[in-house]
Motif scaffolding. Structure first.
Motif, PDB file in Angstrom:
ATOM      1  N   ALA A  87     -27.373   7.263 -18.419  1.00 14.54           N
ATOM      2  CA  ALA A  87     -27.727   6.327 -17.352  1.00 14.54           C
ATOM      3  C   ALA A  87     -29.216   6.390 -17.040  1.00 14.54           C
ATOM      4  N   THR A  90     -31.159   4.731 -19.845  1.00 16.56           N
ATOM      5  CA  THR A  90     -31.005   3.278 -19.786  1.00 16.56           C
ATOM      6  C   THR A  90     -31.896   2.684 -18.699  1.00 16.56           C
ATOM      7  N   TYR A  91     -31.888   3.308 -17.518  1.00 14.51           N
ATOM      8  CA  TYR A  91     -32.727   2.839 -16.415  1.00 14.51           C
ATOM      9  C   TYR A  91     -34.205   2.959 -16.763  1.00 14.51           C
ATOM     10  N   ASN A  92     -34.590   4.081 -17.351  1.00 16.97           N
ATOM     11  CA  ASN A  92     -35.984   4.305 -17.724  1.00 16.97           C
ATOM     12  C   ASN A  92     -36.456   3.248 -18.728  1.00 16.97           C
ATOM     13  N   TYR A  94     -35.170   0.305 -19.179  1.00 19.12           N
ATOM     14  CA  TYR A  94     -35.185  -1.010 -18.516  1.00 19.12           C
ATOM     15  C   TYR A  94     -36.510  -1.207 -17.771  1.00 19.12           C
ATOM     16  N   VAL A  95     -36.920  -0.196 -17.019  1.00 17.91           N
ATOM     17  CA  VAL A  95     -38.163  -0.294 -16.253  1.00 17.91           C
ATOM     18  C   VAL A  95     -39.378  -0.341 -17.177  1.00 17.91           C
ATOM     19  N   ILE A 122     -28.145  -3.410 -17.751  1.00 17.37           N
ATOM     20  CA  ILE A 122     -27.715  -3.127 -16.380  1.00 17.37           C
ATOM     21  C   ILE A 122     -26.211  -2.884 -16.321  1.00 17.37           C
ATOM     22  N   LEU A 125     -25.604   0.495 -17.685  1.00 11.55           N
ATOM     23  CA  LEU A 125     -26.049   1.484 -16.707  1.00 11.55           C
ATOM     24  C   LEU A 125     -24.984   1.725 -15.645  1.00 11.55           C
ATOM     25  N   CYS A 129     -22.922   5.243 -14.754  1.00 13.99           N
ATOM     26  CA  CYS A 129     -22.985   5.814 -13.411  1.00 13.99           C
ATOM     27  C   CYS A 129     -21.593   6.032 -12.834  1.00 13.99           C
ATOM     28  N   LEU A 155     -34.712   7.293  -9.472  1.00 12.62           N
ATOM     29  CA  LEU A 155     -35.236   5.950  -9.281  1.00 12.62           C
ATOM     30  C   LEU A 155     -36.759   5.924  -9.280  1.00 12.62           C
TER      31      LEU A 155
END
Length: 318
Positions: A87, A90-92, A94-95, A122, A125, A129, A155
């Motif tokens: 997760a 994936t978030y990293n 995406y940003v 998303i 992600l 989570c 975050l």
């Protein structure tokens, strides 16, 4: 989840810090390959480094309580670490998808190369989570409450490289967090040994991620990404050595506060020897392949520390 074609059928094997012959890449359906890469399932070092503070803390808590390890907790932490590492990655990605597209080592990542759409990422992600949340809800109330705070750190991390030269410190706060959870899950309270073990894991993470960042110094300077590797420059060996020394000292204090035991101290000594070996090979101009090898070797460093704590807890069964 939709995937755009990459135009490169070898994309699954093209990432420079991945293993092209990983079983998941060989056996998984082609449609799943970008998501395997997005979650870093083909690069297990990430979840190992997230998992080990959890295991170390759980084993040290068992030793402090004069009991054997809780195998159920160790299993839950394994599942949670794999899910939450995926997760977080994936978030990293995406940003950072626009920055990654400009860096040689990361330009072929699924989001940066367009093989996964932002919307699909998303959804993926959220799914990961939910797995992590299911694991967290298996623990006691204090551990659940602490665990729910950790995403706040995660975050912030992808944005840290834009405003500070210490993004590795933010990563350390996140990756080391298991040092608190492993203790509270077994002991039911947050004790001083857990806090010192958390400090040890933070220093360790800053050190090994500085080594990892040595791979990207040229590209990072071009795109304006900050890191401790760029900050330390020619003093990187001294800085990494100091961070590792702080980690070893904090781990030793954690053992002392937990009631000691020669097997636990032996684990600290083995951990210290491994970190000293890494430091001796760390240079500003180290070859990227060497930096990656040293970074990956931290799985073994963490396992040495865990083995000492585990052996100490097992000793109380006999």
């Amino acid at each position: 989840m939709s995937i755009r074609p990459s135009g490169d059928s070898s994309g699954a094997a093209a990432l420079p810090d991945a293993s092209a012959d990983h079983p998941l890449l060989r056996c998984a359906p082609p449609a799943l390959l970008p998501f395997i890469q997005l979650a870093r399932l083909d690069r297990p070092i990430g979840w190992w480094l997230l998992l080990l503070p959890c295991w170390e803390s759980s084993a040290l808590a068992a030793a402090a309580l004069r009991q054997g390890p809780n195998l159920w907790h160790l299993t839950l932490f394994f599942i949670g670490a794999v899910a939450m590492r995926g997760a977080g990655s994936t978030y990293n990605d995406y940003v950072d998808r626009e920055i990654d597209a400009k860096v040689e080592r990361t330009r072929l990542r699924p989001l940066a190369s367009g093989r996964v759409t932002p919307r699909a990422a998303i959804g993926f992600l959220v799914a990961q989570c939910l797995v992590g949340l299911a694991v967290l809800l298996s623990f006691n109330g204090l551990t659940i409450a602490l665990g729910l705070l950790s995403p706040l750190i995660v975050l912030i991390y992808p944005f840290a490289k834009r405003f500070t030269s210490w993004p590795q410190a933010i990563l350390g706060l996140a990756f080391a967090y298991g040092a608190l959870l492993g203790w509270t899950a077994l002991a039911g309270a947050l004790g001083p040994p857990a806090l010192f073990l958390y400090a040890a894991a933070i220093s360790w993470t800053i050190g090994f991620d500085t080594i990892y960042a040595l791979q990207d110094m040229r590209d990072d300077a071009i795109v304006g990404v900050r890191s401790t590797a760029r900050l330390f420059g020619p003093r990187v060996q001294l800085a990494v050595g100091a961070l590792y020394a702080m980690s070893v000292a904090s781990a030793a204090v954690a053992v002392w506060l937990a009631g000691g035991g020669w097997l636990a101290y032996l684990g600290v000594a083995a951990y210290a020897a491994h970190l000293a070996w890494q430091t001796a090979q760390t240079r500003e101009d180290v070859a990227p392949a060497t930096a990656l090898r040293l970074f990956r070797s931290n799985r073994d460093a963490g396992l040495l520390l865990f083995a000492g704590f585990l052996a100490q807890s097992l000793a109380y069964l006999f």
